[in-house]
Motif scaffolding. Structure first.
Motif, PDB file in Angstrom:
ATOM      1  N   ALA A  93      30.796  34.773  56.756  1.00 21.43           N
ATOM      2  CA  ALA A  93      30.654  33.319  56.831  1.00 21.43           C
ATOM      3  C   ALA A  93      30.427  32.724  55.438  1.00 21.43           C
ATOM      4  CB  ALA A  93      29.484  32.948  57.736  1.00 21.43           C
ATOM      5  N   PRO A  94      31.255  31.773  54.999  1.00 20.36           N
ATOM      6  CA  PRO A  94      31.010  31.107  53.714  1.00 20.36           C
ATOM      7  C   PRO A  94      29.658  30.391  53.722  1.00 20.36           C
ATOM      8  CG  PRO A  94      33.226  30.654  54.513  1.00 20.36           C
ATOM      9  CD  PRO A  94      32.489  31.312  55.643  1.00 20.36           C
ATOM     10  N   SER A 178      39.859  41.104  49.462  1.00 20.41           N
ATOM     11  CA  SER A 178      39.980  40.672  48.076  1.00 20.41           C
ATOM     12  C   SER A 178      40.328  39.194  47.957  1.00 20.41           C
ATOM     13  CB  SER A 178      41.037  41.503  47.348  1.00 20.41           C
ATOM     14  OG  SER A 178      42.316  41.299  47.915  1.00 20.41           O
ATOM     15  N   HIS A 179      40.765  38.554  49.046  1.00 17.15           N
ATOM     16  CA  HIS A 179      41.155  37.139  49.007  1.00 17.15           C
ATOM     17  C   HIS A 179      40.017  36.205  49.402  1.00 17.15           C
ATOM     18  CE1 HIS A 179      41.343  38.236  53.156  1.00 17.15           C
ATOM     19  NE2 HIS A 179      41.710  37.033  53.554  1.00 17.15           N
ATOM     20  N   LYS A 180      38.862  36.761  49.757  1.00 16.58           N
ATOM     21  CA  LYS A 180      37.759  35.923  50.233  1.00 16.58           C
ATOM     22  C   LYS A 180      37.024  35.251  49.073  1.00 16.58           C
ATOM     23  CE  LYS A 180      37.937  36.723  54.715  1.00 16.58           C
ATOM     24  NZ  LYS A 180      38.094  35.652  55.712  1.00 16.58           N
ATOM     25  N   PRO A 181      36.301  34.152  49.339  1.00 18.43           N
ATOM     26  CA  PRO A 181      35.502  33.490  48.293  1.00 18.43           C
ATOM     27  C   PRO A 181      34.422  34.441  47.758  1.00 18.43           C
ATOM     28  CG  PRO A 181      35.725  32.086  50.237  1.00 18.43           C
ATOM     29  CD  PRO A 181      36.243  33.420  50.630  1.00 18.43           C
ATOM     30  N   THR A 188      29.118  40.526  51.574  1.00 20.57           N
ATOM     31  CA  THR A 188      29.681  41.707  52.212  1.00 20.57           C
ATOM     32  C   THR A 188      29.319  42.967  51.446  1.00 20.57           C
ATOM     33  OG1 THR A 188      31.534  40.399  53.068  1.00 20.57           O
ATOM     34  CG2 THR A 188      31.813  42.787  53.001  1.00 20.57           C
ATOM     35  N   ALA A 189      29.399  42.902  50.129  1.00 20.78           N
ATOM     36  CA  ALA A 189      29.034  44.066  49.317  1.00 20.78           C
ATOM     37  C   ALA A 189      27.576  44.433  49.533  1.00 20.78           C
ATOM     38  CB  ALA A 189      29.299  43.770  47.840  1.00 20.78           C
ATOM     39  N   GLY A 215      41.990  40.975  42.374  1.00 21.10           N
ATOM     40  CA  GLY A 215      43.029  41.132  43.382  1.00 21.10           C
ATOM     41  C   GLY A 215      44.013  39.979  43.356  1.00 21.10           C
ATOM     42  N   PRO A 216      45.144  40.127  44.022  1.00 18.98           N
ATOM     43  CA  PRO A 216      46.214  39.128  43.953  1.00 18.98           C
ATOM     44  C   PRO A 216      45.783  37.720  44.278  1.00 18.98           C
ATOM     45  CG  PRO A 216      46.978  41.140  45.048  1.00 18.98           C
ATOM     46  CD  PRO A 216      45.503  41.289  44.839  1.00 18.98           C
ATOM     47  N   GLN A 217      44.709  37.552  45.104  1.00 25.85           N
ATOM     48  CA  GLN A 217      44.293  36.212  45.475  1.00 25.85           C
ATOM     49  C   GLN A 217      42.980  35.797  44.793  1.00 25.85           C
ATOM     50  OE1 GLN A 217      45.995  34.014  47.629  1.00 25.85           O
ATOM     51  NE2 GLN A 217      47.614  35.465  47.167  1.00 25.85           N
ATOM     52  N   ASP A 218      42.474  36.628  43.870  1.00 27.27           N
ATOM     53  CA  ASP A 218      41.205  36.303  43.210  1.00 27.27           C
ATOM     54  C   ASP A 218      41.391  35.242  42.127  1.00 27.27           C
ATOM     55  OD1 ASP A 218      39.615  39.581  43.271  1.00 27.27           O
ATOM     56  OD2 ASP A 218      40.047  38.124  44.820  1.00 27.27           O
TER      57      ASP A 218
END
Length: 218
Positions: A93-94, A178-181, A188-189, A215-218
């Motif tokens: 959850a953001p 890897s695409h998450k905020p 999560t970590a 990552g590609p979306q970071d």
């Protein structure tokens, strides 16, 4: 297998290094007409340097029911999945969303090797195939080598059939958000480290790698 751009490996070395440490998977074979697919769990040895995309060697007992299906259609898939964990919704959850509204998900690493199978029945070739596997799993030695007509394994060669799998295509996926905020990644970590389950540390390492390499979306 669906692979989003942000879940794809960074290069061939990425999935090859992972596969070098994960040498147990499931071989999926098209079933005979009127039958469903056949799936066989097995150990294997992958050699990336053999052929354009590498080669897998393995063996199974001669009575295994898989053989007629492989002979009928040599197109097979070797699937390897590990480093999988369940990620609770609140971790995802953001910051501006109630924790209970977070969406749970799965993290996992998966490599699928699409191959053309060749059966090995020649005793000498089977012995060489077995020695390649022994060398992979026991690089420090400790076991005798297989040789036709020689103890201890020579008499056992008739009881197995070998498989050489020429890799024709690879589908690899490392699903670690890897695409998450950044706030979701950090939460999560922390959750993976705190939970400390059997695969949580491996998943954490993947998660961290995608964060630090951009990552590609970071």
């Amino acid at each position: 297998m669906l692979i989003h751009p942000w879940d794809a490996p960074q290069d061939d070395a990425h999935w090859q290094q992972w596969l070098a440490e994960h040498d147990f998977g499931q071989l999926a074979v098209n079933g005979l007409p009127g039958e469903g697919p056949c799936v066989q769990p097995l150990h294997f040895a992958y050699a990336p340097e053999r052929g354009p995309r590498g080669e897998v060697v393995t063996h199974l007992a001669r009575p295994n029911p898989l053989w007629p299906a492989v002979e009928a259609d040599p197109r097979v898939v070797l699937s390897v999945v590990d480093d999988y964990v369940y990620v609770p919704g609140p971790w995802q959850a953001p910051d501006d969303t109630p924790p209970e509204h977070g969406v749970p998900t799965s993290f996992y690493a998966a490599v699928q090797l699409h191959c053309t199978a060749r059966l090995v029945d020649d005793p000498q070739e089977k012995a060489e195939l077995l020695n390649r596997q022994i060398g992979h799993f026991q690089p420090d030695g400790g076991s005798a080598r297989a040789a036709v007509g020689e103890a201890p394994y020579g008499r056992m060669l008739a009881g197995i059939r070998g498989l050489r799998l020429e890799v024709t295509d690879v589908r690899a996926k490392f699903k670690y958000a890897s695409h998450k905020p950044d706030d979701v990644k950090e939460r999560t970590a922390a959750g993976l480290l705190a939970r400390g389950g059997v695969r949580d540390l491996a998943a954490y390492a993947h998660h961290l790698r995608h964060r630090t390499t951009g990552g590609p979306q970071d």
